[in-house]
Design an enzyme around this catalytic site. Structure first.
Site, short mmCIF file in Angstrom:
data_model
loop_
_atom_site.label_atom_id
_atom_site.label_comp_id
_atom_site.label_asym_id
_atom_site.label_seq_id
_atom_site.Cartn_x
_atom_site.Cartn_y
_atom_site.Cartn_z
N ASP A 298 64.41 18.73 -11.90
CA ASP A 298 65.49 17.93 -11.34
C ASP A 298 66.18 18.62 -10.18
O ASP A 298 66.86 19.63 -10.36
CB ASP A 298 66.51 17.66 -12.46
CG ASP A 298 67.69 16.85 -12.00
OD1 ASP A 298 67.55 16.09 -11.02
OD2 ASP A 298 68.77 16.95 -12.62
N GLY B 234 68.64 17.45 -8.69
CA GLY B 234 70.05 17.06 -8.73
C GLY B 234 70.90 17.93 -9.64
O GLY B 234 72.06 17.59 -9.90
N SER C 285 76.69 9.74 -21.82
CA SER C 285 76.30 9.17 -23.11
C SER C 285 76.07 10.23 -24.17
O SER C 285 75.41 9.97 -25.16
CB SER C 285 75.03 8.34 -22.93
OG SER C 285 74.04 9.15 -22.33
N TYR D 71 74.07 20.34 -3.74
CA TYR D 71 73.00 19.37 -3.92
C TYR D 71 72.13 19.43 -2.67
O TYR D 71 72.50 20.01 -1.65
CB TYR D 71 73.57 17.95 -4.08
CG TYR D 71 74.49 17.77 -5.25
CD1 TYR D 71 73.99 17.76 -6.55
CD2 TYR D 71 75.86 17.60 -5.06
CE1 TYR D 71 74.84 17.60 -7.63
CE2 TYR D 71 76.71 17.43 -6.14
CZ TYR D 71 76.20 17.43 -7.42
OH TYR D 71 77.03 17.26 -8.50
N ASP E 75 67.37 13.33 -5.02
CA ASP E 75 67.39 13.73 -6.42
C ASP E 75 66.14 13.27 -7.16
O ASP E 75 65.99 12.10 -7.50
CB ASP E 75 68.65 13.13 -7.06
CG ASP E 75 68.87 13.58 -8.49
OD1 ASP E 75 68.01 14.29 -9.04
OD2 ASP E 75 69.91 13.20 -9.06
N THR F 40 66.51 11.36 -10.62
CA THR F 40 67.06 10.01 -10.68
C THR F 40 65.98 9.02 -10.26
O THR F 40 65.32 9.21 -9.25
CB THR F 40 68.28 9.87 -9.73
OG1 THR F 40 69.34 10.69 -10.20
CG2 THR F 40 68.75 8.44 -9.65
N THR F 41 65.80 7.97 -11.02
CA THR F 41 64.77 7.00 -10.67
C THR F 41 65.25 6.02 -9.62
O THR F 41 64.52 5.69 -8.70
CB THR F 41 64.31 6.23 -11.90
OG1 THR F 41 63.74 7.15 -12.81
CG2 THR F 41 63.28 5.19 -11.55
#
Length: 483
Positions: free
Chosen positions: A100, A102, A151, A270, A296, A299-300
């Site tokens: 990742d 990000g 979450s 970033y 990133d 991230t999709t």
């Protein structure tokens, strides 16, 4: 076009590769496995991405981040993710970790994590949890750290151990040994995250693995590069190659023409560029005055400011903003091919229409009998941060699957190139190995950072070698919005 019951992901362990025709480059194949349901998981996916970058939905209620550090997550099988096998400990234990750009931290679930129920259920994995007692080189500082997501959260102790990836080794790499997670936070065979951002956004306040390699002169070039496969427009597949990550160089067999480098738009944190121009259905759309974008791999989707997102979808006949839990997403008639181009100040790059179609939206969500599909660009909401380094756009795999991408530390820049012929330029491929890769060997809320130097140990003998690592791609049920 794919149906909702498509998607998602399990990651396969791979061994290190033998040298290939590219001098000093090692290639390893990636495998993707499928699971079910995509659009139903979009609300959690959007929530995770907003939490990652400190955003809230306009008029919504979200918590502010405690600081500017961000960490990746995998969330209940709704992510499309690209991972690699990372070895930790002495003797080495192997784990599938999300790769990742990000985020900047390395964390792995340990055998003491009784709440890691999703990975405990994996019976096909050689190893999914790190047994610290079996590693003679493991050291724990005892300092607790909790990382919160939109979450869920992970908790553990700041620790050190020998970490190897693609033949490179750092002997005292700082990591978070996770002992508790929110139930369902990890899915499939994933064991954690390897962040590929800069040390300035590390929640552990440490040097990321890739940056430690660079500082120790282990990389032949101060960069790494990605080719990400596309399977979004394919029927459900048990296994599929996911792409290639090259550490310390580029892979000339994966792109054509020259690599166009663009200097970072801000000091390294970033991987940031400015969005320069955008078109939808052949019509120019204003990108507004807030154009800073995080590039990133974790991230999709593509996330854009509220007004820009509305303007984008206004160009697509029959499109509509979704409401309720899906607020921020737009849907459009599934029979429409959405064409988007983007530029970051250099060439203009086309996003395949397949990447803009995330799957069918139930009529109970769209409120219409017309078959509607969710779009690959959504409204990220309003930033709760401020300052020169706060991105207002997040450019994920919806874009990155369409280019060969290079992340260079010095001089700090991101490069893009056209994919080589045959490498998913317009549709996913069912070839078992289209890249011809040969098989081979957030925010911290508690605790404090360790002062140990991750570079203090002896360097690997793999000095000045470019290593290509194939990612274990998870083109997952709902989208990688990793932190």
């Amino acid at each position: 076009m794919i149906s909702l019951s498509l998607v998602a992901v399990a990651l396969f362990s791979f061994a290190l590769a033998a040298p290939q025709p590219d001098a000093g480059v090692i290639h390893v194949p990636i495998v993707k496995r499928s699971q079910t349901d995509r659009v139903a998981n979009l609300p959690k996916a959007m929530e995770a991405l907003r939490a990652k970058y400190g955003y809230q939905l306009t008029n919504g209620t979200y918590s502010k981040r405690a600081n500017t550090a961000a960490v990746p997550i995998t969330d209940e099988q709704n992510d499309s993710s690209y991972s690699g096998v990372v070895s930790i400990g002495t003797p080495a234990q192997n784990f599938d970790l999300i790769l990742d750009t990000g985020s900047s931290d390395l964390w792995v679930a340990t055998s003491s994590c009784t709440s890691c129920d999703a990975i405990n259920s994996c019976t096909s994995c050689a190893s999914t949890e790190f047994t610290t007692s079996k590693s003679s080189s493991f050291q724990s500082s005892g300092t607790p750290l909790q990382i919160n997501y939109g979450s869920g959260s992970v908790q553990g102790a700041i620790s050190q151990d020998t970490v190897s990836f693609g033949g490179f080794t750092i002997t005292q790499q700082e990591l978070l040994a996770v002992s508790a997670t929110t139930s369902g936070l990890l899915g499939g065979v994933l064991s954690g995250i390897m962040g590929l951002g800069f040390n300035t956004i590390s929640a552990l306040n440490t040097t990321p693995f890739w940056q430690a390699l660079y500082s120790a002169n282990q990389l032949s070039e101060p960069l790494f590069s990605f080719y990400l496969e596309r399977y979004i427009d394919q029927s459900t597949m048990n296994t599929a190659p996911g792409g290639v990550l090259t550490l310390g160089g580029t892979n000339s067999s994966l792109y054509q023409g020259s690599i166009e480098y663009l200097s970072l738009a801000s000091s390294p944190s970033y991987w940031l560029l400015n969005v320069n121009s955008l078109s939808v259905q052949g019509k120019t759309v204003s990108v507004g005055s807030s154009t800073l974008a995080a590039i990133d791999t974790g991230t999709t989707l593509i996330a854009a400011p509220t007004t820009v997102t509305a303007s984008i979808w206004a160009q697509v006949p029959g499109s509509m903003a979704l409401q309720g839990a899906y607020a921020g997403l737009y849907a459009f008639p599934c029979s429409t091919a959405v064409t988007v181009t983007m530029s970051f100040g250099g060439s203009t790059w086309t996003i395949n229409s397949a990447d803009m179609n995330l799957g069918s939206v139930p009529s109970s969500v769209s409120g219409t009998t017309t078959q509607m599909c969710a779009g690959g660009i959504f409204d990220i909401g309003t930033s709760v941060g401020s300052g020169a380094g706060v991105p207002t756009w997040i450019i994920g795999d919806t874009f990155l699957k369409n280019v060969y991408s290079v992340f260079r530390a010095n001089p700090a820049a991101i490069g893009f190139a056209q994919l080589a012929s045959g490498l998913s330029p317009s549709t996913g491929t069912s070839s078992p190995n289209p890249a011809k890769v040969s098989s081979s060997t957030a925010t911290s809320t508690s605790g404090s950072s360790s002062s140990s130097n991750p570079l203090a140990g002896a360097a690997s003998h793999n000095s000045n070698i470019a290593i290509s690592l194939t990612l274990l791609a998870s083109v997952a049920a709902c989208f990688t919005l990793l932190l």
